[in-house]
Design an enzyme around this catalytic site. Structure first.
Site, PDB file in Angstrom:
ATOM      1  N   LYS A 191       7.544   4.283   5.260  1.00 58.25           N
ATOM      2  CA  LYS A 191       6.556   3.276   4.886  1.00 58.25           C
ATOM      3  C   LYS A 191       6.438   3.265   3.366  1.00 58.25           C
ATOM      4  O   LYS A 191       5.823   4.142   2.769  1.00 58.25           O
ATOM      5  CB  LYS A 191       5.176   3.582   5.492  1.00 58.25           C
ATOM      6  N   GLU A 267       2.041  15.646  -0.984  1.00 58.35           N
ATOM      7  CA  GLU A 267       2.231  15.796  -2.432  1.00 58.35           C
ATOM      8  C   GLU A 267       1.291  14.786  -3.057  1.00 58.35           C
ATOM      9  O   GLU A 267       1.461  13.577  -2.869  1.00 58.35           O
ATOM     10  CB  GLU A 267       3.706  15.524  -2.777  1.00 58.35           C
ATOM     11  N   CYS A 302       2.108  11.606 -11.085  1.00 55.98           N
ATOM     12  CA  CYS A 302       1.211  12.658 -10.616  1.00 55.98           C
ATOM     13  C   CYS A 302       1.277  13.885 -11.494  1.00 55.98           C
ATOM     14  O   CYS A 302       0.333  14.663 -11.551  1.00 55.98           O
ATOM     15  CB  CYS A 302       1.526  13.014  -9.170  1.00 55.98           C
ATOM     16  N   GLU A 391      -8.498  11.710 -11.899  1.00 55.03           N
ATOM     17  CA  GLU A 391      -7.113  11.280 -12.096  1.00 55.03           C
ATOM     18  C   GLU A 391      -7.123   9.777 -12.386  1.00 55.03           C
ATOM     19  O   GLU A 391      -7.521   8.977 -11.533  1.00 55.03           O
ATOM     20  CB  GLU A 391      -6.274  11.550 -10.841  1.00 55.03           C
TER      21      GLU A 391
HETATM   22  N1  LIG Z   1       2.147  10.657  -6.480  1.00 51.48           N
HETATM   23  C1  LIG Z   1       0.875  10.615  -6.631  1.00 51.48           C
HETATM   24  O1  LIG Z   1       0.298  11.612  -6.855  1.00 51.48           O
HETATM   25  C2  LIG Z   1       0.177   9.339  -6.502  1.00 51.48           C
HETATM   26  C3  LIG Z   1      -1.173   9.299  -6.725  1.00 51.48           C
HETATM   27  N2  LIG Z   1      -1.819   8.132  -6.629  1.00 51.48           N
HETATM   28  C4  LIG Z   1      -3.256   8.140  -6.924  1.00 51.48           C
HETATM   29  O2  LIG Z   1      -3.907   7.387  -5.948  1.00 51.48           O
HETATM   30  C5  LIG Z   1      -4.655   6.362  -6.545  1.00 51.48           C
HETATM   31  C6  LIG Z   1      -4.725   5.213  -5.606  1.00 51.48           C
HETATM   32  O3  LIG Z   1      -3.438   4.664  -5.357  1.00 51.48           O
HETATM   33  P1  LIG Z   1      -3.084   4.149  -3.913  1.00 51.48           P
HETATM   34  O4  LIG Z   1      -1.956   3.250  -3.931  1.00 51.48           O
HETATM   35  O5  LIG Z   1      -4.317   3.625  -3.308  1.00 51.48           O
HETATM   36  O6  LIG Z   1      -2.613   5.519  -3.227  1.00 51.48           O
HETATM   37  P2  LIG Z   1      -2.600   5.860  -1.691  1.00 51.48           P
HETATM   38  O7  LIG Z   1      -2.607   7.328  -1.542  1.00 51.48           O
HETATM   39  O8  LIG Z   1      -3.671   5.145  -0.985  1.00 51.48           O
HETATM   40  O9  LIG Z   1      -1.193   5.271  -1.214  1.00 51.48           O
HETATM   41  C7  LIG Z   1      -0.048   6.058  -0.929  1.00 51.48           C
HETATM   42  C8  LIG Z   1       0.573   5.600   0.367  1.00 51.48           C
HETATM   43  O10 LIG Z   1      -0.345   5.811   1.438  1.00 51.48           O
HETATM   44  C9  LIG Z   1      -0.552   4.598   2.163  1.00 51.48           C
HETATM   45  N3  LIG Z   1      -1.921   4.568   2.662  1.00 51.48           N
HETATM   46  C10 LIG Z   1      -3.005   4.071   2.046  1.00 51.48           C
HETATM   47  N4  LIG Z   1      -4.097   4.215   2.836  1.00 51.48           N
HETATM   48  C11 LIG Z   1      -3.685   4.821   3.975  1.00 51.48           C
HETATM   49  C12 LIG Z   1      -4.337   5.239   5.149  1.00 51.48           C
HETATM   50  N5  LIG Z   1      -5.644   5.079   5.325  1.00 51.48           N
HETATM   51  N6  LIG Z   1      -3.616   5.839   6.110  1.00 51.48           N
HETATM   52  C13 LIG Z   1      -2.278   6.009   5.945  1.00 51.48           C
HETATM   53  N7  LIG Z   1      -1.606   5.623   4.858  1.00 51.48           N
HETATM   54  C14 LIG Z   1      -2.292   5.039   3.864  1.00 51.48           C
HETATM   55  C15 LIG Z   1      -0.276   3.521   1.133  1.00 51.48           C
HETATM   56  O11 LIG Z   1      -0.014   2.277   1.740  1.00 51.48           O
HETATM   57  C16 LIG Z   1       0.907   4.113   0.400  1.00 51.48           C
HETATM   58  O12 LIG Z   1       2.097   3.909   1.122  1.00 51.48           O
HETATM   59  C17 LIG Z   1      -3.948   6.097  -7.853  1.00 51.48           C
HETATM   60  O13 LIG Z   1      -4.771   5.500  -8.775  1.00 51.48           O
HETATM   61  C18 LIG Z   1      -3.573   7.482  -8.249  1.00 51.48           C
HETATM   62  O14 LIG Z   1      -4.662   8.120  -8.839  1.00 51.48           O
HETATM   63  C19 LIG Z   1      -1.168   6.995  -6.243  1.00 51.48           C
HETATM   64  C20 LIG Z   1       0.178   6.982  -6.001  1.00 51.48           C
HETATM   65  C21 LIG Z   1       0.958   8.165  -6.179  1.00 51.48           C
HETATM   66  N1  BAL Z   2       6.268  12.637 -10.623  1.00 49.43           N
HETATM   67  C1  BAL Z   2       6.916  12.427  -9.396  1.00 49.43           C
HETATM   68  C2  BAL Z   2       5.982  12.516  -8.251  1.00 49.43           C
HETATM   69  C3  BAL Z   2       4.896  11.521  -8.297  1.00 49.43           C
HETATM   70  O1  BAL Z   2       4.439  11.083  -9.330  1.00 49.43           O
HETATM   71  O2  BAL Z   2       4.440  11.136  -7.255  1.00 49.43           O
END
Ligand SMILES: NC(=O)C1=CN([C@@H]2O[C@H](COP(=O)(O)OP(=O)(O)OC[C@H]3O[C@@H](n4cnc5c(N)ncnc54)[C@H](O)[C@@H]3O)[C@@H](O)[C@H]2O)C=CC1
Ligand code: BAL
Length: 497
Positions: A191, A267, A302, A391
């Protein structure tokens, strides 16, 4: 690979055929509901495509196909060297289509073409190749046992896995998960983040062309509630590997506990410290690392070093060098290869990041946000400022000043997260003591980075749970350990063990 001109990239963009349907059982299909959603270019706001908006019924269908493929062994029971060959073919196909993928990634995410061409696509190829090359070199074990027995400890693919991805590195996070999962023999249901589905769909198509059998590699675009949650709660998915926010990651533990207790690897976020001590050498180089750590990928990373913790003796000198380096990071059209800062991924995320600029700490650099772009910004902060605690996931570097080493380490650990950290010092004892004392999954000394595909990546505290991405350790996520006892005794009544 040499870079092209903006005009040349725009010509490639205009000629792209964008994938718009879900990829299930080896072919593109509309969502069963027929619904679609618009995906936009965050740099311009233009709609790029309308993409299938999958739901629970598509998840059920894809999981059934993935299960069928797993059980009949068309992939899971191939000789590892055969899976290796297919995955290497996939890596080569990605290389052949590198330019198209880089442009697609940049259009969909706002990332700069410079990064897509020099990091995202080549690292994706490297990751696939690394795990493909690994898979026929891992040996199972024979445990110590009596003469009358053999005890084998073998690894088996975990089964059908759900891979739930973020939008900040759409291709690379896909690669971090699919490479070890496919190499191990799992069937996968991917997904992608709703904001950035295009490259995952294209890679699934290339995987089919490379020889990954139908049903093994499925991609379901759609929302978190519509696709992510049904994956998390599915009774026939054996394991989920997730990268994204801590808020959402936490939900996957609930989904697992309320369904089939599937394994979960998380992660998640970070608020990563960069500690610079008074004895740090070559402050100009340190400044370059700090700027790269904070502003690379617009801070949508991240492991971004978003909290500079600097000992007061070097603060002034370091800041002046940081400001000089930061001014060398041009921001603008992501398809212009001179730019190092592109657009934030979406209007919603832009609004969130921009909201941190309107309040509180003194602005040392930048501070402006306009039309989806946020300037690299440096804020002089206190430990309790919102910008230090949360964050932000944008190009905002917070600066905290400390008197001594102990205060620096205490502040470095003063966060709910523990993903990455760096420490800059010429004192080897302080470097090693500090690296050990900071509670984070990756610590770099006198540099910034995440390491390499060959080293494990994941977090302590609320940054991570379960296994690790990357390295041989990633293989653990996608395999189960089985013990097989073989009784060698002539007397069939002799008990095993
Ligand atoms: N790698 C990382 O550490 C990341 C951190 N973030 C953090 O998260 C914040 C919000 O970004 P989002 O896009 O909202 O992240 P998110 O954690 O909500 O999205 C990540 C994935 O989870 C899915 N998802 C969202 N809600 C879900 C649910 N209830 N059940 C199952 N899957 C779900 C999303 O569609 C996406 O594929 C960002 O501002 C940032 O701070 C976002 C993306 C990557
Ligand atoms: N820095 C690679 C991992 C991530 O940002 O989600």
């Amino acid at each position: 690979m040499s870079l092209l001109t903006t005009e040349e990239y725009k010509a490639i963009a205009a000629g792209l055929t964008l994938p718009t349907q879900a990829f299930i059982d080896g072919s593109f299909r509309p969502a069963i509901s027929g619904k679609t959603f618009a995906t936009t270019n965050p740099a311009t706001g233009a709609v790029l495509a309308h993409i299938a908006s999958c739901g629970p019924e598509d998840v059920d269908f894809a999981v059934q196909k993935a299960r069928d493929a797993f059980e009949d062994g068309r992939w899971s029971r191939l000789h590892p060297k055969e899976r290796k060959e297919v995955l290497i073919r996939l890596a080569k196909l990605i290389k052949r289509n590198a330019r198209e993928l880089a442009v697609m990634e940049s259009l969909d995410s706002g990332k700069t073409i410079y990064d897509c061409e020099t990091v995202d696509v080549p690292e994706t190829i490297h990751c696939l190749t690394w795990h493909a090359e690994l898979i026929d070199k891992i040996y199972d074990q024979v445990a110590p046992a009596s003469d009358g027995h053999i005890a084998l400890v073998v690894r088996e693919p975990v089964g059908v896995v759900g891979l739930v991805l973020p939008w900040n590195f759409p291709l690379l996070m896909l690669a971090w998960k699919i490479s070890p999962a496919l190499a191990a023999g799992c069937s996968i249901v991917v997904k992608p983040a709703k904001e950035t589905s295009l490259t995952a769909l294209r890679i699934a198509e290339l995987a089919m062309e490379a020889g990954v059998p139908a049903g093994v590699f499925n991609v379901l675009p759609g929302g978190g509630g519509e696709v992510g949650e049904p994956i998390g709660r599915h009774m026939d998915i054996d394991m989920v590997s997730f990268t994204g926010s801590t808020v959402t990651g936490r939900k996957f533990l609930t989904y697992a506990s309320e369904s089939n207790l599937k394994e979960v690897t998380l992660e998640m976020g970070g608020k990563n410290p960069a500690v610079v001590l008074d004895d740090a050498e070559n402050l100009d180089r340190v400044a370059a690392h700090i700027v790269n750590g904070a502003f690379w990928n617009m801070g949508e990373n991240c492991s971004a070093s978003s909290r500079l913790i600097v000992q007061k003796g070097v603060k002034e000198e370091l800041l002046s060098r940081i400001l000089a380096h930061a001014r060398e990071w041009p921001m603008g059209d992501p398809l212009d290869p001179v730019n190092r800062v592109g657009a934030l991924v979406s209007k919603a995320h832009y609004d969130k990041v921009a909201s941190y600029l309107t309040k509180g700490p003194k602005v040392l650099l930048g501070g402006k946000a306009e039309n989806g772009f946020v300037e690299p910004t440096i804020l002089d902060c206190k430990p309790d400022d919102l910008q230090v605690r949360e964050e932000i996931f944008g190009p905002i570097l917070t600066v905290l000043t400390v008197d001594n080493y102990d205060e620096a380490i205490a502040l470095a650990n003063d966060t709910e997260y523990g993903l990455a950290a760096s420490i800059y010092t010429a004192n080897v004892k302080k470097a090693i003591r500090g690296a050990r004392a900071i509670r984070a999954g990756t610590v770099t000394v006198n540099s910034f980075g995440e390491g390499d595909i060959s080293t494990p990546f994941g977090g302590f505290k609320q940054s991570g749970f379960g296994g690790r991405d990357n390295g041989i350790h990633a293989h653990d996520q996608y395999t189960q350990i089985k013990t097989i006892w073989i009784d060698l005794a002539d007397d069939a009544d002799e008990a095993v063990a």
